[in-house]
Motif scaffolding. Sequence first.
Motif, PDB file in Angstrom:
ATOM      1  N   TRP A  33       0.823  -1.215  -0.079  1.00  0.00           N
ATOM      2  CA  TRP A  33      -0.092   0.081  -0.023  1.00  0.00           C
ATOM      3  C   TRP A  33       0.947   1.318   0.069  1.00  0.00           C
ATOM      4  CZ3 TRP A  33      -4.310  -0.884   4.169  1.00  0.00           C
ATOM      5  CH2 TRP A  33      -5.040  -2.015   3.847  1.00  0.00           C
ATOM      6  N   VAL A  34       0.307   2.291  -0.595  1.00  0.00           N
ATOM      7  CA  VAL A  34       1.011   3.629  -0.505  1.00  0.00           C
ATOM      8  C   VAL A  34       0.894   4.456   0.414  1.00  0.00           C
ATOM      9  CG1 VAL A  34       1.745   5.660  -2.048  1.00  0.00           C
ATOM     10  CG2 VAL A  34       1.445   3.216  -3.069  1.00  0.00           C
ATOM     11  N   ASN A  35       2.014   4.844   1.327  1.00  0.00           N
ATOM     12  CA  ASN A  35       1.760   5.887   2.414  1.00  0.00           C
ATOM     13  C   ASN A  35       1.816   7.368   1.598  1.00  0.00           C
ATOM     14  OD1 ASN A  35       1.335   6.973   4.782  1.00  0.00           O
ATOM     15  ND2 ASN A  35       3.498   7.681   4.630  1.00  0.00           N
ATOM     16  N   ASN A  40      -1.314  -0.565  16.993  1.00  0.00           N
ATOM     17  CA  ASN A  40      -2.272  -0.433  17.440  1.00  0.00           C
ATOM     18  C   ASN A  40      -2.788   0.859  17.586  1.00  0.00           C
ATOM     19  OD1 ASN A  40      -2.229  -3.360  18.107  1.00  0.00           O
ATOM     20  ND2 ASN A  40      -1.229  -3.117  19.747  1.00  0.00           N
ATOM     21  N   PHE A  41      -2.150   1.733  18.279  1.00  0.00           N
ATOM     22  CA  PHE A  41      -2.740   3.079  18.248  1.00  0.00           C
ATOM     23  C   PHE A  41      -3.145   3.665  16.936  1.00  0.00           C
ATOM     24  CE2 PHE A  41      -1.535   7.769  17.597  1.00  0.00           C
ATOM     25  CZ  PHE A  41      -2.348   8.193  18.426  1.00  0.00           C
ATOM     26  N   SER A  42      -2.465   3.526  15.906  1.00  0.00           N
ATOM     27  CA  SER A  42      -2.893   4.131  14.633  1.00  0.00           C
ATOM     28  C   SER A  42      -4.181   3.346  13.989  1.00  0.00           C
ATOM     29  CB  SER A  42      -1.913   3.637  13.546  1.00  0.00           C
ATOM     30  OG  SER A  42      -2.111   3.898  12.161  1.00  0.00           O
ATOM     31  N   TYR A  65       6.694   6.764  11.658  1.00  0.00           N
ATOM     32  CA  TYR A  65       6.218   7.925  10.931  1.00  0.00           C
ATOM     33  C   TYR A  65       4.863   7.529  10.408  1.00  0.00           C
ATOM     34  CZ  TYR A  65       5.760  11.429   7.258  1.00  0.00           C
ATOM     35  OH  TYR A  65       5.234  12.512   6.489  1.00  0.00           O
ATOM     36  N   GLN A  66       5.007   6.347   9.793  1.00  0.00           N
ATOM     37  CA  GLN A  66       3.661   6.047   9.219  1.00  0.00           C
ATOM     38  C   GLN A  66       2.426   5.876  10.233  1.00  0.00           C
ATOM     39  OE1 GLN A  66       3.774   3.382   5.590  1.00  0.00           O
ATOM     40  NE2 GLN A  66       2.795   2.028   6.969  1.00  0.00           N
TER      41      GLN A  66
END
Length: 386
Positions: free
Chosen positions: A13-15, A47-49, A322-323
């Motif tokens: 997948w592209v960030n 998990n936070f994300s 970062y992501q």
Amino acid sequence: MEYSVNKNVTTPWVNLPMTSASPTTSTFLNVTGASNNTELPASGLENFSNEYRAIHGHAAPVICILGIIANCLNIVVLTRKNMVSPTNILLTWLAISDGATMMVYLPYAILNYHIYVKPLSSPLANAHYLMFFAISSVVVHSISIWLTVSLAVFRYVFIRYPRRGAKLCSIHRAKLTVFIVCLVVTLVCIPNSVSYTLKSEDAGMNRTSWFIGVRDDTPGYEFLKTFNLWIQAILVKLLPCFLLAILSLLLIKQMKDAETRRKKLMNKSNSKAEDDSRRQRKTNRTTRMLVVVVVLFVLTETPQGILQLMGGINPNFFTSIYQPLGDLMDTLTLFNNGINFVLYCTMSKHFRDTFIKIFVSDIVKATGMRSENQLMTTRTTRVSEV
């Protein structure tokens, strides 16, 4: 800004960092991944994300709508005849670029957080919008950052050189600065604009899912990808943040010096000294408001620049640190884009008075005139009936 492999899917997948300057959107643009039977345990940040993604999906559209309205109000007030000044010209264009950033983010948030989410496939139309979003959001928010730098420079020159400041920071030069910032930023963002390409994959059930990817199929594009990442991290993030931090300190020092001069003037009992003291106090209020605007930009953009720079040095840092923080940074940046109206209203009496005159006094007068006309019409009707 590069490919990253989500541990829960088999396809890359592209960030997409929404901007170099604006939100760093960690949202994956290919939303069709299939399940992987060999899932790896998610980290704390992952998990936070995952948990924060739902919050951001609901918060972002609300912040964008309120921010667009707030920036439109800024533009209306700052363009009144009594508000025209070099500083307000820069603030007007800052409101335009901030509003534009939120206008392109709003459809993105609705489409990719509420409509085309896993396991639905992403149609070609959505991929085209993602391409537009990836390019335009970087440009408009980068313009916002460099307009903020220009604003800080103008204000510093104005209070550092009080006799020549009005000439050095004229309305003409403010307009010229806006033009130069827009032109240079657009040119600097060309590598980002040509880095993306449309890609597709089989989503099953005779469906094709479209997404955007970063071109890296040739050595030239591979170099361009790395070059673009450094440009975004340094020229559009860290350098302006460094300049804004220095200018903030200089502005604060100049305000303290001006306050010392004002107190000395207060000791003189003549009308000229009192007028100078009043002007100095008004100048300090305006400068204080602009310092708050600048500091908010620094606090919002500096962490993103540092994380982006670290991601360019270490790809593992990009995917693991970062992501997952992308949605959170997006929320903070969007909030910063829409908060200026509140700052202007609370810290600038001139702005507040003009806003009240436009949106309160005139409405009250219009309502009063309407009521009076209706009363006169009623009286006339009664007389006619008699």
